[in-house]
Write a protein that holds these residues in place. Sequence first.
Motif, short mmCIF file in Angstrom:
data_model
loop_
_atom_site.label_atom_id
_atom_site.label_comp_id
_atom_site.label_asym_id
_atom_site.label_seq_id
_atom_site.Cartn_x
_atom_site.Cartn_y
_atom_site.Cartn_z
N LEU A 1 -42.99 -43.88 4.47
CA LEU A 1 -44.20 -42.97 3.99
C LEU A 1 -44.05 -42.16 3.91
O LEU A 1 -44.47 -40.92 3.06
CB LEU A 1 -45.48 -44.21 4.08
N VAL B 1 -42.32 -40.11 1.36
CA VAL B 1 -43.18 -39.88 -0.02
C VAL B 1 -44.14 -38.78 0.19
O VAL B 1 -44.47 -38.41 -0.82
CB VAL B 1 -44.04 -41.80 -0.64
N ASN B 2 -44.97 -39.10 0.84
CA ASN B 2 -46.17 -37.78 1.65
C ASN B 2 -44.78 -36.61 1.44
O ASN B 2 -46.05 -35.58 1.32
CB ASN B 2 -46.42 -38.28 3.10
N ASP C 1 -45.33 -36.00 -2.14
CA ASP C 1 -46.46 -35.92 -2.70
C ASP C 1 -47.32 -34.42 -2.58
O ASP C 1 -47.80 -33.73 -3.13
CB ASP C 1 -47.06 -36.94 -2.01
N THR D 1 -51.91 -33.55 2.52
CA THR D 1 -51.62 -35.26 2.23
C THR D 1 -51.58 -35.92 3.13
O THR D 1 -51.95 -36.82 2.92
CB THR D 1 -49.97 -35.05 1.49
#
Lengths: 413, 318
Positions: free
Chosen positions: B3, B6-7, B10, B252
């Motif tokens: 995660l 992914v962050n 993003d 984010t």
Amino acid sequence: MKSVKKLMLGVAVAGLTATASFADTIKIAFIDPLSGPFASTGTNGLHQYQFAADAVVNENGGVLGGMNFEIVPFDNKISPKESLIQLQVAIDQGIRFIAQGNSSGVANALTDAIAKHNSRNPDDRVLFLNYAAVDPALTNDKCNFWHFRFDANADIKMDALTDVIAQNDGIKKIYVIGQDYSFGKAVAAAAVGMLGAKRPDIEIVGNELHPIGKVKDFTPYARKIVASGADAMITGNWGSDMVGLGKAVIENGFEGPIYTYYAAGSGITAAIGESGKGRIRLIAEGQINPPVSDEASAMYKAYKAKHPDGNIDQPRIFNVIGMLAKAIEGAGTADDVVAVAKQLEGMEYQSIWGSKLFMRPQDHQLIQDMHIQVHTDEGVEFDYDGSGFGVVRESTVSMASMDIATTCNMERP
Amino acid sequence: MSLFIVNILDGLVTGLLLFMLCSGLTLIFSMMGVLNFAHASFYMLGAYFAYQISLFSGFWLGLIVAPIAVGVIGALIERYGLRRVHKYGHVPELIFTFGLALLIEEAVQFFWGKSQQAYEAPEALDFAAFQIAGNTFPAYKLFMIFVAMGLFLVLLYILTKTRVGMTIQAALSYPETVQNLGHNVPMVFMGVFGVGTAMAGLAGVIAGPVLGTFPGMAFLLGSIVFVTIVIGGLGSLWGALIASLLIGWIQTFAATYNVRMEDILTSLGFTKPEPIWDSAWQDLWTLTLPQIGPILPYLLMVIVLVVRPQGLFGKRET
């Protein structure tokens, strides 16, 4: 010279008709966002009010022997403070009926202000026709005689929604997300409470609120939802917050159904389009597809003829206008709002969109059929946003929560 | 951990998008000494132009034509609007750009209505580029990263390595001297304004399908853009890049991690007052990180202004 005279005459005639229509209308103030992030929701609501006033009342001879309804728009920029200013302006213009719906935060401020105004100024009291603000408190702890709610409140909607979810054995984990204000909190509380009662085995893997109208990118929220392993999600989001959230979760790999309150119309259906097909469901009153009757079909077609880019995405607005007209006829006056309110209390009415309606006298909450509808492009006679996509009824809970308890202890004048 | 990665990605997308807006704004500011309040409106114009073009000929033509159209409009506004107001000082200029922002928003609503438009990413990029633990990363976002990175490199090259760039840099600091040397400084100003607004337009073109194309889109980004260039240092390209990425990641991560005030206070040895809803400290105890996420950039700005008033990479006091 001749043409100047003609022009003068024209102006004079125009002036005369303007004053004539001014004297003969019953005005309804429409206080909702007409600019800013939620402008599209407000503007579409306004168009539906104006159309409903014409189609339901004015073209059928008006009320009280020929008086027409006139919708007077006021832009509140979705701010409670601005709404109170606009309310005062409306009252100063002699308007007796206040329609508002977008944001329960605004509705909470308005209902307090109207109760105060009515107790201090018994000569120019006003009624509050709440057509979309669904915070349960408005017909419970904060209820008053002047407030009437024509949409089902968040608890009623959640009750119907959780009935459907409870029947789906594939759902084991649910994520609840909403906007951070009274309505979002009410949705979350109702979801957790009712799911706990109906399906104790379902795990709430997420329950959070995000700032309303301020999130630029919902991707981080979508990541959390996917990472939580949720099978389904529930959200009360509306306006651009709904589009942003819906698109983000689908784009970033969420596979389950998305249960919503307001994911239709006002550009939302077009923006979600193909990606949300069969995935997005909403709980709402008023059945659009398949049409319930030829009359409903004709009404929708007439609306499309006038607003080709618009939708009837808040069918209850037609109920507001119809019931108000009936109440004014029954009371024989549009000036004494106490008499009109007494007519509205306990009124039974047949909605053009197929449901029987009943205004509960004890809390002024309208009881009506609730439908679970799905976002799709199959079997759609009337699409939304000209996108080919629309909502189709899947199941119905008739006269939803007719006997739901209320804490309302209403003082009557 | 997945995660987290992914962050990072993003946040990179958000940050780079912000950078495309800020780079133009910060150049315009350092050149004219005026904050262009209408900058985010050019971003919105870019999205709407590209949407309109995409209806006829698909996404890719819009990607090229829309920023150019926005840039031309920007240059014309500088030439026939801003330049005339310029001689009356900074306040009229500020008011001019502020009015322009309102005007553009109204114009957009007039032509396209208030609803969200169905402006979509091209089908060629409508697939998941890769997956990290169930989180898909859309190919379109990868494309956004490449466009923004490419823009930064091109801009950096032009500003530091070419004759045009040197003239611009010189005109930033000593406009009179550059003019005396025979350069057409008003022309340089117009060019920079045009290019700056074109970059905002490009940001709109590629952000429209992801963040939504609606009349409120300029308003949503408007204030954060100013915060970013103040943090980065007014007039600094590197500052704009670093500050944009910083804010992208802050927002984010703040939205992703549910750090609760309750846990922090409890670990510090405070006891939660019961019942909490009756306590004067209710708001403090029930606070979570995602809720305060949107104000963190503003907090950062205040801290930067206190500690280093010229911004992280700024060269002069403002």
